[in-house]
Design an enzyme around this catalytic site. Structure first.
Site, PDB file in Angstrom:
ATOM      1  NE  ARG A   1      -2.560   1.068   3.655  1.00 51.33           N
ATOM      2  CZ  ARG A   1      -3.479   0.959   4.621  1.00 51.33           C
ATOM      3  NH1 ARG A   1      -4.755   0.881   4.300  1.00 51.33           N
ATOM      4  NH2 ARG A   1      -3.118   0.904   5.869  1.00 51.33           N
TER       5      ARG A   1
ATOM      6  NE  ARG B   1      -1.972  -0.551  11.215  1.00 54.03           N
ATOM      7  CZ  ARG B   1      -1.570  -0.585   9.940  1.00 54.03           C
ATOM      8  NH1 ARG B   1      -0.374  -1.018   9.632  1.00 54.03           N
ATOM      9  NH2 ARG B   1      -2.370  -0.187   8.985  1.00 54.03           N
TER      10      ARG B   1
HETATM   11  P1  AMP Z   1      -6.245   3.864   9.716  1.00 48.93           P
HETATM   12  O1  AMP Z   1      -5.778   4.848   8.689  1.00 48.93           O
HETATM   13  O2  AMP Z   1      -7.730   3.784   9.811  1.00 48.93           O
HETATM   14  O3  AMP Z   1      -5.598   2.515   9.563  1.00 48.93           O
HETATM   15  O4  AMP Z   1      -5.762   4.444  11.140  1.00 48.93           O
HETATM   16  C1  AMP Z   1      -4.392   4.651  11.399  1.00 48.93           C
HETATM   17  C2  AMP Z   1      -4.136   4.729  12.895  1.00 48.93           C
HETATM   18  O5  AMP Z   1      -4.872   5.834  13.464  1.00 48.93           O
HETATM   19  C3  AMP Z   1      -4.588   3.517  13.703  1.00 48.93           C
HETATM   20  O6  AMP Z   1      -3.644   2.457  13.675  1.00 48.93           O
HETATM   21  C4  AMP Z   1      -4.728   4.143  15.095  1.00 48.93           C
HETATM   22  O7  AMP Z   1      -3.464   4.382  15.678  1.00 48.93           O
HETATM   23  C5  AMP Z   1      -5.334   5.496  14.767  1.00 48.93           C
HETATM   24  N1  AMP Z   1      -6.815   5.449  14.725  1.00 48.93           N
HETATM   25  C6  AMP Z   1      -7.623   5.674  13.649  1.00 48.93           C
HETATM   26  N2  AMP Z   1      -8.915   5.568  13.967  1.00 48.93           N
HETATM   27  C7  AMP Z   1      -8.954   5.259  15.290  1.00 48.93           C
HETATM   28  C8  AMP Z   1     -10.011   5.002  16.211  1.00 48.93           C
HETATM   29  N3  AMP Z   1     -11.298   5.035  15.833  1.00 48.93           N
HETATM   30  N4  AMP Z   1      -9.671   4.721  17.497  1.00 48.93           N
HETATM   31  C9  AMP Z   1      -8.390   4.688  17.893  1.00 48.93           C
HETATM   32  N5  AMP Z   1      -7.337   4.909  17.073  1.00 48.93           N
HETATM   33  C10 AMP Z   1      -7.615   5.192  15.783  1.00 48.93           C
END
Ligand code: AMP
Length: 212
Positions: free
Chosen positions: A127, A171
């Site tokens: 990605r 993750r």
């Molecule tokens: P993503 O782009 O959705 O994969 O999010 C990247 C990172 O942002 C995640 O690994 C978390 O560290 C943080 N993050 C995003 N959304 C949330 C959420 N709803 N709750 C907690 N951490 C979040």
């Protein structure tokens, strides 16, 4: 239209979220993008969330909920929204539900897009993401010109949390432990729609539009 999209990393939430937001004319609110922009802008929020985001851990519920509720108060959310990556825990889902009941609004659906774990890992390892608008690419499907975003001209880069397989697995483990219970939560209220995330973006999009 008020939609929530969740699913394991690499399932295609970002890609489908952008397509759905365009189809329904609603803002595409991705908490991961909000946090990454705050980090690259060096804002107070960025400093608070940097360590969590870069290590692939979850930002604490209280802070995440505050950021999202504030964003949902903006004028462009009056006629609906799409949340990509929120809620990611039962506490976050409950906060969203209380906000909705206070405003007298209701959600239309909670979509969970699913792919097997080996597909998640393979997609994330290749990605690339636009650092400006958040559009997703893959090493096999790059932008037309030298890692310059086709949509906004921003620089397309690898996310730090996608760089190591160890962080990707961490993750995914957090997804199963903390986020996957949302399936039961939204099934109980009849909002859950399960979507098979295998196939091309257009194929997955067609499945989603059909269930909506
Ligand atoms: P993503 O782009 O959705 O994969 O999010 C990247 C990172 O942002 C995640 O690994 C978390 O560290 C943080 N993050 C995003 N959304 C949330 C959420 N709803 N709750 C907690 N951490 C979040």
């Amino acid at each position: 239209m008020r939609l929530v999209v969740f699913g394991p990393q690499g399932a295609g939430k970002g890609t489908q979220g952008a397509m759905l937001a365009e189809k329904y004319g609603i803002p595409d609110i991705a908490t991961g993008d909000i946090f990454r922009w705050a980090i690259s802008g060096g804002t107070a929020l960025g400093l608070q969330v940097k360590e969590y985001v870069e290590s692939g851990s979850l930002v604490p519920d209280e802070l995440t909920i505050q950021v999202v509720l504030e964003r949902l108060n903006a004028d462009d959310c009056l006629n609906g929204w799409l949340l990509d990556g929120f809620p990611r825990s039962i506490a976050q889902a409950e906060a969203l539900d209380s906000m909705l009941s206070e405003s007298g609004d209701s959600m239309d659906a909670a979509l969970v897009i699913e792919v097997p774990e080996d597909v998640s890992v393979r997609r994330l390892q290749g990605r690339r993401v636009c650092s400006k608008c958040g559009r997703n690419y893959h090493v096999d499907v790059p932008p037309a010109r030298d890692w310059i975003c086709d949509s906004c001209g921003g620089e397309v880069v690898e996310r730090t949390d996608d760089h190591e397989e160890r962080k990707i697995r961490h993750r995914l483990a957090l997804y199963h432990a903390t986020t996957e219970p949302l399936k039961e939560y939204y099934a109980e209220s009849g909002l859950l729609r399960e979507i098979d995330g295998l196939g091309s973006p257009d194929e997955v999009f067609a499945r989603i539009v059909e269930v909506l």
